[in-house]
Write a protein that holds these residues in place. Structure first.
Motif, PDB file in Angstrom:
ATOM      1  N   LEU A 152       0.813  -1.213   0.000  1.00 27.98           N
ATOM      2  CA  LEU A 152       0.000   0.000   0.000  1.00 27.98           C
ATOM      3  C   LEU A 152       0.850   1.268   0.000  1.00 27.98           C
ATOM      4  O   LEU A 152       0.529   2.236  -0.691  1.00 27.98           O
ATOM      5  CB  LEU A 152      -0.944   0.009   1.208  1.00 27.98           C
ATOM      6  N   LYS A 153       1.936   1.257   0.759  1.00 28.87           N
ATOM      7  CA  LYS A 153       2.789   2.454   0.816  1.00 28.87           C
ATOM      8  C   LYS A 153       3.425   2.756  -0.533  1.00 28.87           C
ATOM      9  O   LYS A 153       3.337   3.894  -1.019  1.00 28.87           O
ATOM     10  CB  LYS A 153       3.850   2.286   1.905  1.00 28.87           C
ATOM     11  N   PRO A 154       4.095   1.775  -1.171  1.00 31.64           N
ATOM     12  CA  PRO A 154       4.662   2.088  -2.491  1.00 31.64           C
ATOM     13  C   PRO A 154       3.587   2.436  -3.515  1.00 31.64           C
ATOM     14  O   PRO A 154       3.817   3.274  -4.397  1.00 31.64           O
ATOM     15  CB  PRO A 154       5.417   0.810  -2.873  1.00 31.64           C
ATOM     16  N   ALA A 155       2.412   1.828  -3.404  1.00 32.95           N
ATOM     17  CA  ALA A 155       1.336   2.143  -4.343  1.00 32.95           C
ATOM     18  C   ALA A 155       0.902   3.596  -4.190  1.00 32.95           C
ATOM     19  O   ALA A 155       0.673   4.297  -5.192  1.00 32.95           O
ATOM     20  CB  ALA A 155       0.150   1.210  -4.120  1.00 32.95           C
ATOM     21  N   ALA A 156       0.788   4.070  -2.954  1.00 34.15           N
ATOM     22  CA  ALA A 156       0.396   5.459  -2.722  1.00 34.15           C
ATOM     23  C   ALA A 156       1.442   6.424  -3.262  1.00 34.15           C
ATOM     24  O   ALA A 156       1.111   7.500  -3.773  1.00 34.15           O
ATOM     25  CB  ALA A 156       0.175   5.691  -1.229  1.00 34.15           C
ATOM     26  N   ALA A 157       2.715   6.015  -3.181  1.00 38.26           N
ATOM     27  CA  ALA A 157       3.788   6.869  -3.688  1.00 38.26           C
ATOM     28  C   ALA A 157       3.795   6.922  -5.211  1.00 38.26           C
ATOM     29  O   ALA A 157       4.170   7.931  -5.811  1.00 38.26           O
ATOM     30  CB  ALA A 157       5.135   6.368  -3.169  1.00 38.26           C
ATOM     31  N   ILE A 158       3.376   5.835  -5.839  1.00 38.29           N
ATOM     32  CA  ILE A 158       3.410   5.736  -7.297  1.00 38.29           C
ATOM     33  C   ILE A 158       2.170   6.349  -7.946  1.00 38.29           C
ATOM     34  O   ILE A 158       2.250   6.955  -9.019  1.00 38.29           O
ATOM     35  CB  ILE A 158       3.524   4.254  -7.719  1.00 38.29           C
ATOM     36  N   SER A 159       1.020   6.182  -7.304  1.00 37.94           N
ATOM     37  CA  SER A 159      -0.249   6.570  -7.916  1.00 37.94           C
ATOM     38  C   SER A 159      -0.279   8.051  -8.273  1.00 37.94           C
ATOM     39  O   SER A 159       0.158   8.913  -7.510  1.00 37.94           O
ATOM     40  CB  SER A 159      -1.407   6.250  -6.960  1.00 37.94           C
ATOM     41  N   ARG A 160      -0.830   8.341  -9.439  1.00 39.60           N
ATOM     42  CA  ARG A 160      -0.954   9.727  -9.883  1.00 39.60           C
ATOM     43  C   ARG A 160      -2.247  10.372  -9.401  1.00 39.60           C
ATOM     44  O   ARG A 160      -2.280  11.574  -9.137  1.00 39.60           O
ATOM     45  CB  ARG A 160      -0.898   9.792 -11.425  1.00 39.60           C
ATOM     46  N   ASN A 161      -3.318   9.582  -9.304  1.00 38.66           N
ATOM     47  CA  ASN A 161      -4.597  10.171  -8.903  1.00 38.66           C
ATOM     48  C   ASN A 161      -5.068   9.730  -7.514  1.00 38.66           C
ATOM     49  O   ASN A 161      -6.131  10.134  -7.063  1.00 38.66           O
ATOM     50  CB  ASN A 161      -5.674   9.851  -9.947  1.00 38.66           C
ATOM     51  N   GLY A 162      -4.281   8.875  -6.844  1.00 38.94           N
ATOM     52  CA  GLY A 162      -4.619   8.468  -5.489  1.00 38.94           C
ATOM     53  C   GLY A 162      -5.704   7.423  -5.390  1.00 38.94           C
ATOM     54  O   GLY A 162      -6.172   7.120  -4.291  1.00 38.94           O
ATOM     55  N   ALA A 168      10.869  -6.102  -2.422  1.00 40.35           N
ATOM     56  CA  ALA A 168      11.035  -5.473  -1.110  1.00 40.35           C
ATOM     57  C   ALA A 168      11.243  -6.522  -0.019  1.00 40.35           C
ATOM     58  O   ALA A 168      12.006  -6.300   0.929  1.00 40.35           O
ATOM     59  CB  ALA A 168       9.825  -4.603  -0.786  1.00 40.35           C
ATOM     60  N   VAL A 169      10.576  -7.662  -0.137  1.00 43.89           N
ATOM     61  CA  VAL A 169      10.752  -8.745   0.836  1.00 43.89           C
ATOM     62  C   VAL A 169      12.199  -9.237   0.823  1.00 43.89           C
ATOM     63  O   VAL A 169      12.817  -9.429   1.879  1.00 43.89           O
ATOM     64  CB  VAL A 169       9.792  -9.907   0.539  1.00 43.89           C
TER      65      VAL A 169
END
Length: 281
Positions: A108-118, A227-228
């Motif tokens: 979830l954290k990397p996804a939030a950092a990558i997402s353009r529209n949230g 990441a793991v």
């Protein structure tokens, strides 16, 4: 509590387990980042899937499998299963406080950092999505970033992937299932998809085809296997347990189901042919 501090040695193997073959996606990253290490992979396929088990059942299976891997001398443990991580990682760390243990959780954290529209879709098992750990992480990341996470349980997808790995499931059936789960997320405008189960990277091509069939907008997929492996390397270094030389790294496979099924998964998914044995743990 059980201590292994006095027994740990850099030459000892690393134990990796999952409810089935999905954890092979994590093993792939571990072999790439830690090529000197001996590895033991345990597929608890005889008790799969974990996603429809109670939390206590998953804890009991995780402790049983971990106990066997430690009997084989494992110096570290990778819980290569999102459902087992959500349900059992606290119990495992309480039982083995001195053991380096790495779990997996949806990125979830990397996804939030990558997402353009949230707007982020999370594909995972029902058990993972119901877990307090995942729900707390969603709340934490949403509060910090403003991202919206749409949780999509993928009922039956793990079993479908397991069957596909054994060559007994048609690709179009998997694609139809993916379409059913992914299309509603795309209709809500997500631009990032979290692969919240270690099985899902093995159908990444099919997921990408499904996305292209529904939108021309770019959609990013997040797989946390890399990441793991990085976290495992950090823990081994911190405990002075990383193996620095090994002319012939060993890989062993164990399963609580059919040996042929795990052997075929190794060959079909990773192009590997390690020795595989059956266990009634």
């Amino acid at each position: 509590m059980t201590s292994i501090a006095s027994n740990a040695h850099p030459d000892a193997p690393i134990g990796i387990f999952d409810s089935g073959v999905g954890g092979l996606s994590v093993l792939r990253h571990i072999r790439a980042q830690l090529p000197q290490e001996d590895l033991i992979y345990f597929a608890d396929s005889g008790h799969a899937p974990y996603g429809d088990k109670t939390e206590q059942q998953v804890i009991d299976r995780s402790l049983a499998v971990a106990g066997y891997l430690l009997q084989q001398g494992a110096k570290a443990l990778v819980v290569a299963c999102n459902t087992a991580t959500i349900a059992a990682i606290k119990a495992l760390r309480a039982r083995y406080p001195d053991l380096p243990i790495v779990g997996v959780e949806p990125g979830l954290k990397p996804a939030a950092a990558i997402s353009r529209n949230g707007k982020i879709g999370v594909l995972a098992t029902e058990r993972t999505l119901r877990g307090d750990k995942l729900l707390a992480l969603r709340e934490q990341v949403s509060s910090a970033t403003g991202a919206t996470f749409i949780l999509q349980p993928c009922v039956g997808l793990v079993e479908r992937i397991e069957q596909s790995a054994m060559g007994s499931d048609p690709l179009d059936a998997t694609s139809a299932m993916l379409d059913r789960y992914i299309a509603p997320l795309l209709a809500q405008g997500v631009d990032t998809l979290v692969l919240g189960c270690t099985h899902y990277p093995f159908v990444q091509d099919a997921i990408e085809r499904t996305v292209r069939a529904h939108t021309s907008e770019p959609v990013t997929l997040v797989d946390t296997g890399d990441a793991v492996a990085r976290q495992l390397a950090r823990l081994l270094d911190a405990a002075s347990l990383r193996r620095t030389s090994n002319d012939a790294p060993r890989l062993l496979g164990y399963t609580t189901a059919k040996v042929e099924a795990l052997a075929q998964a190794f060959a079909g998914l990773l192009d590997l042919q390690p020795p595989v044995a059956y266990l009634s743990v």
